[in-house]
Design an enzyme around this catalytic site. Structure first.
Site, PDB file in Angstrom:
ATOM      1  N   HIS A 267       0.849  -1.196   0.000  1.00  0.00           N
ATOM      2  CA  HIS A 267       0.000   0.000   0.000  1.00  0.00           C
ATOM      3  C   HIS A 267       0.880   1.239   0.000  1.00  0.00           C
ATOM      4  CE1 HIS A 267      -3.157   2.849   1.090  1.00  0.00           C
ATOM      5  NE2 HIS A 267      -3.977   1.941   0.597  1.00  0.00           N
TER       6      HIS A 267
ATOM      7  N   GLU B  14      -7.820  -5.316  -0.190  1.00  0.00           N
ATOM      8  CA  GLU B  14      -8.421  -6.117  -1.254  1.00  0.00           C
ATOM      9  C   GLU B  14      -8.324  -7.619  -0.981  1.00  0.00           C
ATOM     10  OE1 GLU B  14      -8.735  -4.597  -4.881  1.00  0.00           O
ATOM     11  OE2 GLU B  14      -8.812  -2.603  -4.033  1.00  0.00           O
TER      12      GLU B  14
HETATM   13  C1  LIG Z   1      -0.634  -0.869  -4.026  1.00  0.00           C
HETATM   14  C2  LIG Z   1       0.702  -0.571  -4.684  1.00  0.00           C
HETATM   15  C3  LIG Z   1       0.473  -0.030  -6.089  1.00  0.00           C
HETATM   16  C4  LIG Z   1       1.428   0.510  -3.847  1.00  0.00           C
HETATM   17  O1  LIG Z   1       2.577   0.779  -4.508  1.00  0.00           O
HETATM   18  P1  LIG Z   1       3.647   1.905  -4.100  1.00  0.00           P
HETATM   19  O2  LIG Z   1       3.459   2.407  -2.748  1.00  0.00           O
HETATM   20  O3  LIG Z   1       3.648   2.895  -5.192  1.00  0.00           O
HETATM   21  O4  LIG Z   1       4.933   1.081  -4.026  1.00  0.00           O
HETATM   22  P2  LIG Z   1       5.808   0.694  -5.249  1.00  0.00           P
HETATM   23  O5  LIG Z   1       4.954   0.314  -6.403  1.00  0.00           O
HETATM   24  O6  LIG Z   1       6.796   1.790  -5.443  1.00  0.00           O
HETATM   25  O7  LIG Z   1       6.528  -0.579  -4.669  1.00  0.00           O
HETATM   26  C5  LIG Z   1       7.663  -0.523  -3.824  1.00  0.00           C
HETATM   27  C6  LIG Z   1       8.426  -1.819  -3.999  1.00  0.00           C
HETATM   28  O8  LIG Z   1       7.699  -2.887  -3.407  1.00  0.00           O
HETATM   29  C7  LIG Z   1       7.355  -3.864  -4.383  1.00  0.00           C
HETATM   30  N1  LIG Z   1       5.966  -4.245  -4.223  1.00  0.00           N
HETATM   31  C8  LIG Z   1       4.952  -3.459  -3.804  1.00  0.00           C
HETATM   32  N2  LIG Z   1       3.820  -4.154  -3.768  1.00  0.00           N
HETATM   33  C9  LIG Z   1       4.114  -5.392  -4.198  1.00  0.00           C
HETATM   34  C10 LIG Z   1       3.344  -6.538  -4.413  1.00  0.00           C
HETATM   35  N3  LIG Z   1       2.026  -6.552  -4.169  1.00  0.00           N
HETATM   36  N4  LIG Z   1       3.956  -7.649  -4.882  1.00  0.00           N
HETATM   37  C11 LIG Z   1       5.276  -7.630  -5.126  1.00  0.00           C
HETATM   38  N5  LIG Z   1       6.061  -6.563  -4.944  1.00  0.00           N
HETATM   39  C12 LIG Z   1       5.476  -5.461  -4.487  1.00  0.00           C
HETATM   40  C13 LIG Z   1       7.524  -3.206  -5.729  1.00  0.00           C
HETATM   41  O9  LIG Z   1       7.886  -4.137  -6.707  1.00  0.00           O
HETATM   42  C14 LIG Z   1       8.596  -2.180  -5.485  1.00  0.00           C
HETATM   43  O10 LIG Z   1       9.827  -2.800  -5.651  1.00  0.00           O
HETATM   44  P3  LIG Z   1      10.845  -2.190  -6.729  1.00  0.00           P
HETATM   45  O11 LIG Z   1      11.269  -0.878  -6.117  1.00  0.00           O
HETATM   46  O12 LIG Z   1      11.901  -3.223  -6.823  1.00  0.00           O
HETATM   47  O13 LIG Z   1      10.083  -2.000  -7.999  1.00  0.00           O
HETATM   48  C15 LIG Z   1       1.568  -1.849  -4.759  1.00  0.00           C
HETATM   49  O14 LIG Z   1       1.830  -2.297  -3.463  1.00  0.00           O
HETATM   50  C16 LIG Z   1       0.942  -2.957  -5.605  1.00  0.00           C
HETATM   51  O15 LIG Z   1       1.142  -2.962  -6.820  1.00  0.00           O
HETATM   52  N6  LIG Z   1       0.156  -3.898  -4.986  1.00  0.00           N
HETATM   53  C17 LIG Z   1      -0.507  -4.934  -5.722  1.00  0.00           C
HETATM   54  C18 LIG Z   1      -1.842  -4.456  -6.282  1.00  0.00           C
HETATM   55  C19 LIG Z   1      -2.903  -4.281  -5.213  1.00  0.00           C
HETATM   56  O16 LIG Z   1      -3.071  -5.094  -4.322  1.00  0.00           O
HETATM   57  N7  LIG Z   1      -3.634  -3.170  -5.335  1.00  0.00           N
HETATM   58  C20 LIG Z   1      -4.687  -2.816  -4.405  1.00  0.00           C
HETATM   59  C21 LIG Z   1      -4.244  -1.655  -3.574  1.00  0.00           C
HETATM   60  S1  LIG Z   1      -5.384  -1.313  -2.239  1.00  0.00           S
END
Ligand SMILES: CC(C)(COP(=O)(O)OP(=O)(O)OC[C@H]1O[C@@H](n2cnc3c(N)ncnc32)[C@H](O)[C@@H]1OP(=O)(O)O)[C@@H](O)C(=O)NCCC(=O)NCCS
Length: 378
Positions: free
Chosen positions: A261, A323
């Site tokens: 998140h 989720e």
């Molecule tokens: C929700 C989300 C977009 C938040 O992302 P964010 O705060 O912008 O964090 P980032 O996308 O920058 O991720 C940070 C790191 O953690 C990793 N990471 C984050 N969520 C992850 C996940 N669900 N699975 C695997 N790796 C994950 C990313 O790969 C990233 O690593 P990197 O720097 O090597 O690329 C992200 O956690 C995600 O994609 N989750 C899966 C989708 C999901 O469940 N969405 C519903 C949200 S309520």
């Protein structure tokens, strides 16, 4: 870059873009507040109309105000025969594309005009009427027919669940869905809420603002994850396979749906609440879901630890997000997985509507800067 040039923040991370009294997410402490009240307590004890009233009025309603508001939402939530035909034609295909188009079509059919320089009471009614229609819209998109007759006085949550399952819900199922719909109603300046406010800030009609919210929510990084969470359970298949499956996915560079998140650095309180609901339901998925949760958290922790060593800096601890347990709860009450995102929209549309009203009440056009990375002419 000169000293006066504002700094760039990818994804606007850490940037405060508006003031709101509607909700507050404390990502460090794992707390969610709706207008001065603990959102989890509200979700466990109140109706959706009570919490909606709270967002609108800044206080919980009296018993009379509650029943009056409930009746108003029920009346406003009905679609005209012409609107039913319009929405029914959109049946089929990707549910959120259809929902987005239906909301836009209804706003067009009602002849919504840009709000700027208009009587704001009228605009306010447009917002409430459009948001109130969400349960009927999802039902018509699913069946292609006018909504089935329900008990008079059925609330927003009951009309929704009745409409998508085709039968009067049990008290337990209704409570589970109402809890979910309240929990996800608003959540600070998330991407779709921001999109709605940006559109509203231009003076555009409120239908355009809400449609922007739906379009933004449809991405898997925002609201599209709970369906894929069930796909993940299917792919994992058995408790023993959870860890090997997660390791293989991470090795292939894939994201695991239902984890991570942007704001929470500790457990998401909505997720903890929905886990309690799922445990109470005690359905056939529960054991697998618990095993998948713990095995995937362990796999993600190992990966993040390895990345911290390689990068020589602290990296985020990833937790389960809302989720994950949403998927278990909604499946148990009989909502088909392809409608999970529509269910999320039926909740969040209330937050979008209230943010649009708040934006309009104290408007400033959103117009951030960009950092030019191209070359300059000679
Ligand atoms: C929700 C989300 C977009 C938040 O992302 P964010 O705060 O912008 O964090 P980032 O996308 O920058 O991720 C940070 C790191 O953690 C990793 N990471 C984050 N969520 C992850 C996940 N669900 N699975 C695997 N790796 C994950 C990313 O790969 C990233 O690593 P990197 O720097 O090597 O690329 C992200 O956690 C995600 O994609 N989750 C899966 C989708 C999901 O469940 N969405 C519903 C949200 S309520």
């Amino acid at each position: 870059m000169s000293e006066s040039t504002p700094s760039f923040a990818a994804g606007l991370e850490g940037v405060i873009a508006c003031k709101t009294r509607l909700s507050h997410v404390d990502g460090e402490a794992g707390k969610l507040v709706f207008n001065g009240h603990n959102a989890i307590t509200l979700a466990e004890n109140n109706t959706i109309e009570e919490v909606w009233f709270l967002l609108r009025e800044g206080r919980l309603p009296t018993a009379e105000e509650h029943s009056a508001f409930r009746a108003r939402v029920e009346t406003l939530g009905q679609l005209s025969p012409q609107e039913v035909r319009l929405v029914a034609r959109l049946k089929g295909g990707e549910p959120l594309s259809a929902f987005r188009t239906a909301i836009s079509a209804i706003a067009k059919n009602r002849n919504f005009k840009p709000w700027l320089n208009r009587d704001l009471k009228e605009v306010d009614n447009e917002v409430l009427a459009l948001c109130s229609a969400a349960p009927a819209v999802v039902e018509v998109l699913r069946t292609g027919r006018k909504p089935i007759r329900k008990l008079r006085n059925a609330g927003y949550a009951e009309r929704y669940l009745w409409g998508v399952t085709g039968k009067k819900p049990s008290a337990d199922n209704l409570h589970a869905v109402e809890t979910y719909l309240i929990l996800t109603m608003d959540h600070g300046l998330n991407a779709s809420t921001f999109a709605s406010r940006v559109t509203a800030s231009t003076g555009a009609d409120v239908g355009a603002a809400i449609t922007s919210g739906v379009g933004t929510l449809s991405g898997p990084l925002h609201g599209g994850a709970p369906g894929p969470v069930l796909d993940m359970f299917d792919a994992v298949g058995s408790v023993d396979n959870a860890r090997p499956w997660a390791d293989a996915q991470l090795a292939a560079g894939r994201r695991l749906m239902g984890f991570g998140h942007r704001i929470y650095r500790t457990d998401d309180p909505r997720s903890l609440c929905l886990k309690r609901v799922a445990e109470k339901q005690n359905g056939p998925r529960i054991e697998l879901a618990k095993a998948v949760e713990s095995q995937i958290l362990a796999a993600l922790a190992d990966r993040q630890k390895a990345r911290a060593t390689t990068l020589n800096k602290p990296v985020r601890t990833l937790r389960v997000n809302v989720e994950f347990w949403t998927a278990v709860v909604l499946e148990h009450v009989g909502i088909p997985r392809e409608l999970f995102s529509s269910t999320f929209c039926t909740s969040r549309i209330i937050g979008w509507g209230e943010h649009v009203r708040e934006q309009i009440a104290d408007n400033k056009l959103y117009r951030p800067l960009s950092q030019y990375t191209g070359s300059m002419p000679e």
